[in-house]
Write a protein that holds these residues in place. Structure first.
Motif, PDB file in Angstrom:
ATOM      1  N   LEU A  11      55.164  -2.567  68.289  1.00  0.00           N
ATOM      2  CA  LEU A  11      56.472  -2.424  67.671  1.00  0.00           C
ATOM      3  C   LEU A  11      56.963  -3.759  67.114  1.00  0.00           C
ATOM      4  O   LEU A  11      57.574  -3.811  66.039  1.00  0.00           O
ATOM      5  CB  LEU A  11      57.464  -1.869  68.702  1.00  0.00           C
ATOM      6  N   GLU A  12      56.694  -4.831  67.812  1.00  0.00           N
ATOM      7  CA  GLU A  12      57.101  -6.158  67.342  1.00  0.00           C
ATOM      8  C   GLU A  12      56.459  -6.460  65.988  1.00  0.00           C
ATOM      9  O   GLU A  12      57.126  -6.938  65.055  1.00  0.00           O
ATOM     10  CB  GLU A  12      56.710  -7.224  68.366  1.00  0.00           C
ATOM     11  N   MET A  13      55.153  -6.174  65.847  1.00  0.00           N
ATOM     12  CA  MET A  13      54.455  -6.435  64.591  1.00  0.00           C
ATOM     13  C   MET A  13      54.955  -5.515  63.477  1.00  0.00           C
ATOM     14  O   MET A  13      55.148  -5.937  62.334  1.00  0.00           O
ATOM     15  CB  MET A  13      52.953  -6.256  64.782  1.00  0.00           C
ATOM     16  N   TYR A  14      55.176  -4.267  63.811  1.00  0.00           N
ATOM     17  CA  TYR A  14      55.647  -3.298  62.812  1.00  0.00           C
ATOM     18  C   TYR A  14      56.995  -3.737  62.242  1.00  0.00           C
ATOM     19  O   TYR A  14      57.200  -3.740  61.017  1.00  0.00           O
ATOM     20  CB  TYR A  14      55.767  -1.913  63.449  1.00  0.00           C
ATOM     21  N   LEU A  15      57.930  -4.133  63.135  1.00  0.00           N
ATOM     22  CA  LEU A  15      59.245  -4.551  62.663  1.00  0.00           C
ATOM     23  C   LEU A  15      59.170  -5.860  61.885  1.00  0.00           C
ATOM     24  O   LEU A  15      59.934  -6.077  60.935  1.00  0.00           O
ATOM     25  CB  LEU A  15      60.209  -4.690  63.842  1.00  0.00           C
ATOM     26  N   ILE A  68      57.625   3.261  53.381  1.00  0.00           N
ATOM     27  CA  ILE A  68      57.884   4.286  54.397  1.00  0.00           C
ATOM     28  C   ILE A  68      58.204   5.602  53.696  1.00  0.00           C
ATOM     29  O   ILE A  68      59.133   5.685  52.893  1.00  0.00           O
ATOM     30  CB  ILE A  68      59.036   3.880  55.324  1.00  0.00           C
ATOM     31  N   VAL A  69      57.411   6.624  54.019  1.00  0.00           N
ATOM     32  CA  VAL A  69      57.601   7.964  53.470  1.00  0.00           C
ATOM     33  C   VAL A  69      58.430   8.814  54.436  1.00  0.00           C
ATOM     34  O   VAL A  69      59.352   9.517  54.032  1.00  0.00           O
ATOM     35  CB  VAL A  69      56.235   8.628  53.195  1.00  0.00           C
ATOM     36  N   ASP A  70      58.083   8.769  55.713  1.00  0.00           N
ATOM     37  CA  ASP A  70      58.826   9.503  56.738  1.00  0.00           C
ATOM     38  C   ASP A  70      58.923   8.609  57.972  1.00  0.00           C
ATOM     39  O   ASP A  70      57.901   8.176  58.508  1.00  0.00           O
ATOM     40  CB  ASP A  70      58.111  10.812  57.098  1.00  0.00           C
ATOM     41  N   GLY A  71      60.151   8.332  58.410  1.00  0.00           N
ATOM     42  CA  GLY A  71      60.379   7.451  59.551  1.00  0.00           C
ATOM     43  C   GLY A  71      61.311   6.308  59.210  1.00  0.00           C
ATOM     44  O   GLY A  71      61.449   5.353  59.980  1.00  0.00           O
ATOM     45  N   GLY A  72      61.983   6.411  58.071  1.00  0.00           N
ATOM     46  CA  GLY A  72      62.882   5.341  57.668  1.00  0.00           C
ATOM     47  C   GLY A  72      64.049   5.143  58.606  1.00  0.00           C
ATOM     48  O   GLY A  72      64.425   4.013  58.928  1.00  0.00           O
ATOM     49  N   CYS A  73      64.633   6.245  59.074  1.00  0.00           N
ATOM     50  CA  CYS A  73      65.776   6.129  59.994  1.00  0.00           C
ATOM     51  C   CYS A  73      65.326   5.581  61.342  1.00  0.00           C
ATOM     52  O   CYS A  73      66.045   4.797  61.971  1.00  0.00           O
ATOM     53  CB  CYS A  73      66.458   7.481  60.161  1.00  0.00           C
ATOM     54  N   ARG A  74      64.147   5.997  61.808  1.00  0.00           N
ATOM     55  CA  ARG A  74      63.633   5.444  63.061  1.00  0.00           C
ATOM     56  C   ARG A  74      63.431   3.939  62.942  1.00  0.00           C
ATOM     57  O   ARG A  74      63.785   3.162  63.840  1.00  0.00           O
ATOM     58  CB  ARG A  74      62.309   6.122  63.427  1.00  0.00           C
ATOM     59  N   THR A  75      62.859   3.518  61.803  1.00  0.00           N
ATOM     60  CA  THR A  75      62.620   2.088  61.588  1.00  0.00           C
ATOM     61  C   THR A  75      63.927   1.319  61.569  1.00  0.00           C
ATOM     62  O   THR A  75      64.063   0.275  62.232  1.00  0.00           O
ATOM     63  CB  THR A  75      61.871   1.881  60.261  1.00  0.00           C
ATOM     64  N   ALA A  76      64.921   1.817  60.835  1.00  0.00           N
ATOM     65  CA  ALA A  76      66.211   1.130  60.745  1.00  0.00           C
ATOM     66  C   ALA A  76      66.894   1.084  62.108  1.00  0.00           C
ATOM     67  O   ALA A  76      67.509   0.070  62.472  1.00  0.00           O
ATOM     68  CB  ALA A  76      67.102   1.838  59.725  1.00  0.00           C
ATOM     69  N   ALA A  77      66.778   2.177  62.895  1.00  0.00           N
ATOM     70  CA  ALA A  77      67.404   2.213  64.220  1.00  0.00           C
ATOM     71  C   ALA A  77      66.765   1.183  65.150  1.00  0.00           C
ATOM     72  O   ALA A  77      67.460   0.483  65.904  1.00  0.00           O
ATOM     73  CB  ALA A  77      67.279   3.609  64.817  1.00  0.00           C
ATOM     74  N   LEU A  78      65.457   1.086  65.114  1.00  0.00           N
ATOM     75  CA  LEU A  78      64.755   0.124  65.968  1.00  0.00           C
ATOM     76  C   LEU A  78      65.121  -1.308  65.591  1.00  0.00           C
ATOM     77  O   LEU A  78      65.274  -2.173  66.456  1.00  0.00           O
ATOM     78  CB  LEU A  78      63.245   0.346  65.866  1.00  0.00           C
ATOM     79  N   ARG A  79      65.272  -1.572  64.302  1.00  0.00           N
ATOM     80  CA  ARG A  79      65.666  -2.913  63.870  1.00  0.00           C
ATOM     81  C   ARG A  79      67.101  -3.222  64.278  1.00  0.00           C
ATOM     82  O   ARG A  79      67.427  -4.364  64.638  1.00  0.00           O
ATOM     83  CB  ARG A  79      65.510  -3.045  62.361  1.00  0.00           C
ATOM     84  N   LYS A  80      67.976  -2.212  64.232  1.00  0.00           N
ATOM     85  CA  LYS A  80      69.359  -2.436  64.659  1.00  0.00           C
ATOM     86  C   LYS A  80      69.405  -2.938  66.097  1.00  0.00           C
ATOM     87  O   LYS A  80      70.167  -3.856  66.431  1.00  0.00           O
ATOM     88  CB  LYS A  80      70.163  -1.130  64.547  1.00  0.00           C
ATOM     89  N   GLU A 133      59.669  -7.157  76.829  1.00  0.00           N
ATOM     90  CA  GLU A 133      58.236  -7.181  76.518  1.00  0.00           C
ATOM     91  C   GLU A 133      57.704  -5.766  76.306  1.00  0.00           C
ATOM     92  O   GLU A 133      56.895  -5.518  75.407  1.00  0.00           O
ATOM     93  CB  GLU A 133      57.472  -7.865  77.648  1.00  0.00           C
ATOM     94  N   LYS A 134      58.148  -4.853  77.141  1.00  0.00           N
ATOM     95  CA  LYS A 134      57.705  -3.462  77.017  1.00  0.00           C
ATOM     96  C   LYS A 134      58.119  -2.889  75.669  1.00  0.00           C
ATOM     97  O   LYS A 134      57.356  -2.156  75.031  1.00  0.00           O
ATOM     98  CB  LYS A 134      58.298  -2.634  78.161  1.00  0.00           C
ATOM     99  N   PHE A 135      59.322  -3.226  75.226  1.00  0.00           N
ATOM    100  CA  PHE A 135      59.798  -2.767  73.922  1.00  0.00           C
ATOM    101  C   PHE A 135      58.910  -3.312  72.810  1.00  0.00           C
ATOM    102  O   PHE A 135      58.447  -2.566  71.939  1.00  0.00           O
ATOM    103  CB  PHE A 135      61.246  -3.223  73.724  1.00  0.00           C
ATOM    104  N   ASP A 136      58.661  -4.600  72.839  1.00  0.00           N
ATOM    105  CA  ASP A 136      57.864  -5.228  71.776  1.00  0.00           C
ATOM    106  C   ASP A 136      56.424  -4.737  71.754  1.00  0.00           C
ATOM    107  O   ASP A 136      55.790  -4.694  70.696  1.00  0.00           O
ATOM    108  CB  ASP A 136      57.878  -6.753  71.942  1.00  0.00           C
ATOM    109  N   GLU A 137      55.894  -4.373  72.924  1.00  0.00           N
ATOM    110  CA  GLU A 137      54.490  -3.980  73.008  1.00  0.00           C
ATOM    111  C   GLU A 137      54.269  -2.481  72.785  1.00  0.00           C
ATOM    112  O   GLU A 137      53.130  -2.007  72.781  1.00  0.00           O
ATOM    113  CB  GLU A 137      53.925  -4.378  74.375  1.00  0.00           C
ATOM    114  N   TYR A 138      55.359  -1.725  72.593  1.00  0.00           N
ATOM    115  CA  TYR A 138      55.227  -0.284  72.367  1.00  0.00           C
ATOM    116  C   TYR A 138      54.327  -0.036  71.153  1.00  0.00           C
ATOM    117  O   TYR A 138      54.413  -0.726  70.138  1.00  0.00           O
ATOM    118  CB  TYR A 138      56.610   0.322  72.131  1.00  0.00           C
TER     119      TYR A 138
END
Length: 460
Positions: A11-15, A68-80, A133-138
């Protein structure tokens, strides 16, 4: 055309890639961020508990840039949460997150112990190091469509977002998981197919499920009435009983036999729960069910248009200043309907008649649904005989304790138990009673069981 390839990121790399623009969340046709706090909270819990998240769909240009085709809101929520100081709200459910806490002893040796952290009102930087750490490594799974241009990206966005989100009623229903299957079975009854006026749209959009929830709240939990469907479902999930659903199911089967096409439109998505509650109260009168159908015809043809309540309002005017689901509106409508029903049935309103109806309702609710008015009169005759052998100055004989005393006599009938000796013994040992007659009834039944058990041991 090649199949889409799969790619997994932390998740850390994706964000990070999203932040740098390598994974873009601003396609021309992509909708704006529309999630509320509840949705953001649930996504964060999903990550922190290492639960499943569906793959994010990406479209890849020839230059390797990803959209991003599907998952834009999830991505924005995780970044928030990760980067923008979003605070998890106090309304979150399941806020206690289990994790392995790192513990270092005096020698520097590290061990891990089970611990729990409450994430309510917390930002990312307030989490324990282990949870950060658990969040970032998801592990974020993605599916990548290759060789895309803006036209293909738009086409994929349209394809993957071509669905209907849950509406308010459908989402609320997910909060009554304990009784959801029971409610679905009730929905299969003939009443909802033939004796009501719900549209096919109502049936597919969760409206009828909401009607059952409202009916249960109105019949059994009106003191704790909830205006919003979600709050009502959550309340019933923790406070309803199987017996309550049994009664509702039985009531519906009885209505199936008397509701005809000319009056079935009364049972609609707006008023059904009120009239289903009224029928439950009608059963206290102990008259034939077709009398209720007769009342509905009179109400529809006459009462509804001309009769006014004590505030001078017609039935359909009662909610003109407040919401249809307002507790006071519902109470006023039921009060008006009960008055009209009593008039229709020629209920004389005397204290004796009212008391008999109250006793019948109490015994049916707590002892046996099949008890009749004639049975109640038998119990009252037994009561008069039993009181010949006890101190008539006892407070237990006060009128407000009559409900539970007659109910325990009914319990004896139902279970074929002679209560004469116990009755006398109970009066000798008890001078007070509980004002709450349900609690007092339960106390006496427990005393009776204990008395019988002790008597059996002595006989042996």
């Amino acid at each position: 055309m090649a199949r889409p390839r799969k790619q997994t990121y932390t998740l850390e790399m994706y964000l990070k890639k999203n932040r740098k623009g390598d994974i873009d969340n601003n396609a021309d046709v992509q909708r704006n961020f529309v999630w509320n706090n509840e949705q953001i909270n649930e996504l964060i819990v999903t990550v922190l508990t290492d639960d499943y998240m569906p793959p994010i769909i990406l479209g890849e240009e020839e230059n390797s840039k990803l959209h991003i085709v599907d998952g834009g809101c999830r991505t924005a929520a995780l970044r928030k949460f990760r980067e923008m100081n979003y605070k998890i709200t106090s309304s979150i459910e399941n806020s206690l997150i289990p994790y392995k806490k790192k513990v270092k002893d005096r020698k520097g040796n590290i061990t891990y112990k089970d611990d729990v952290f409450d994430i309510k009102n917390k930002t990312f930087d307030k989490l324990p190091e282990e949870l950060r750490e658990k969040f970032d490594e998801y592990q974020i799974e993605t599916v990548i469509h290759e060789c895309c241009d803006y036209t293909k990206v738009s086409r994929y966005i349209k394809r993957y977002n071509n669905h209907v989100a849950m509406n308010t009623d459908q989402r609320a229903f997910t909060y009554i998981d304990k009784y959801a299957n029971r409610i679905r079975r009730i929905l299969d009854s003939r009443f909802f197919a033939e004796c009501s006026s719900y549209s096919e749209n109502d049936k597919t959009k969760g409206v009828v499920e909401r009607v059952i929830v409202e009916t249960m709240m109105c019949m059994y939990h009106f003191d704790n009435w909830k205006t919003q469907p979600k709050a009502a479902c959550k309340y019933l999930n923790h406070n309803a009983t199987e017996q309550e659903f049994d009664v509702l199911a039985d009531n519906l089967h009885r209505l199936e036999k008397v509701i005809t096409d000319d009056i079935k439109d009364i049972f609609n998505k707006k008023d059904s729960f009120i009239f289903l509650t009224l029928f439950d109260r009608f059963l206290k009168f102990d008259v034939q069910d077709d009398q209720f159908a007769g009342f509905l015809r009179e109400f529809k043809s006459s009462y509804r248009a001309v009769r006014r309540n004590e505030k001078g309002l017609l039935f359909d005017e009662i909610n003109k200043e407040l919401s249809t689901k307002d507790k006071q509106v519902i109470a006023d409508k039921l009060a008006m309907l009960e008055g009209l029903l009593g008039e229709f049935l020629h209920f004389d309103g005397t204290e004796a008649s009212r008391q008999e109806i109250n006793i019948l309702a109490f015994v049916r609710e707590h002892v046996d649904l099949k008890v009749s008015s004639e049975d109640i009169r038998d119990y009252q005759e037994d009561f008069e005989v039993l009181t010949l052998y006890v101190d008539n100055r006892s407070r237990l004989l006060e009128p407000e304790n009559r409900l539970s005393l007659l109910a325990v006599i009914a319990y004896g009938y139902k279970n074929e138990i002679r209560i004469d000796d116990w009755f006398v013994d109970y009066f000798k040992k008890n001078r007070q009673y509980r004002k709450n007659q349900k609690q007092n009834y339960v106390q006496m039944v427990n005393s009776l069981k204990k008395y019988i058990s002790g008597k059996d041991r002595r006989s042996a």
